[in-house]
Design a protein around this motif. Sequence first.
Motif, PDB file in Angstrom:
ATOM      1  N   MET A   1      42.044  85.826  58.026  1.00  0.00           N
ATOM      2  CA  MET A   1      42.109  84.908  56.890  1.00  0.00           C
ATOM      3  C   MET A   1      41.450  85.481  55.645  1.00  0.00           C
ATOM      4  SD  MET A   1      41.394  81.179  58.561  1.00  0.00           S
ATOM      5  CE  MET A   1      41.292  80.473  56.923  1.00  0.00           C
TER       6      MET A   1
ATOM      7  N   LYS B   1      46.035  81.143  53.998  1.00  0.00           N
ATOM      8  CA  LYS B   1      46.095  79.721  54.364  1.00  0.00           C
ATOM      9  C   LYS B   1      47.016  78.935  53.434  1.00  0.00           C
ATOM     10  CE  LYS B   1      42.938  76.867  53.036  1.00  0.00           C
ATOM     11  NZ  LYS B   1      41.687  76.095  52.825  1.00  0.00           N
TER      12      LYS B   1
ATOM     13  N   TRP C   1      42.298  71.630  59.137  1.00  0.00           N
ATOM     14  CA  TRP C   1      42.002  73.059  59.098  1.00  0.00           C
ATOM     15  C   TRP C   1      40.511  73.310  58.959  1.00  0.00           C
ATOM     16  CZ3 TRP C   1      45.502  76.812  60.019  1.00  0.00           C
ATOM     17  CH2 TRP C   1      45.149  78.130  59.733  1.00  0.00           C
TER      18      TRP C   1
END
Length: 297
Positions: free
Chosen positions: A250, A258, A270
């Motif tokens: 990420m 994302k 999330w």
Amino acid sequence: MNKKEYDKLYKLIFKEFNDENQISSYEEFVAFIKKMKSIKPEVNKEMKAEKRTTELYALSSGLLALALESSKENIQEQLKNYSTVYETLFTNISNDCLAIIKLLESGFEFQARILTRNLFELVYTLLVVIVNKDKCKAYFDSARLENSYDVWNKYIRMSKLNEELYNFEKKSDSEYAEMMKEARKRIYSQYSSYAHNDFIYCFIGCHSTDQTNQMVNYNLWGNYNYNAKYILSSVNDLLWMMFLYFKSFMSQDNIFNKEDFITKDNYKYWNDALFISVILDEQKRKEIDENNDEQGE
């Protein structure tokens, strides 16, 4: 089968047999089934802490799946297939964790180890299809093209997954790349021995060993679950590693952004998932520190 059908079959088979050829009555078989279903294993109390950790990993993985699933209709069309793959794998990872817990609570260690092997495959597949979009596309398309075995053999078999992760680790200049590769191979091989029904592991799977006194217990119908803690510990180490890698992905937009997959109204799922993983990271760090202190004494 009801009693009437049982009695009819009994008389048909045993009409020429004498009293020495005995078989249980319908009522006795029903009593056996009730006894089999009522067995509660002698619980390894140390399992409770590991179980709670596994439940939290299941929750975190499930929330990530929910965030992806809830956002899927509102992301770019060309990304929906990737999102479907990620959501599918996170969902099954979460469900596997809960299923392993249920098996262990019922005393079925052998069966839990087989499912743990499946969990290893799901986790490594997830990491690889995030890192390699071509493999993700091939994995998704295999359902339509009906070439799942070819795709598995080319990309998804364990040796291929391990090599892909190893190459990623080397690119990251990880000094632990070789060690991680060997650890994945060793642990997966051990769990595969249960899935392949190697005799020694089948035999071991019929028993549960109390590690405190090395007492070996025959484990028909799930009488014991003394190894539950150790199996869950292996599961938790795997999920801890998965989240470390995922959070690393990420941080690199070219691997996983994302914003491409999660809409703003689903950020809470999330964020909750990642917050749980941070809590578990801190818990793991304390465990490592405590182990190091014990070894230093």
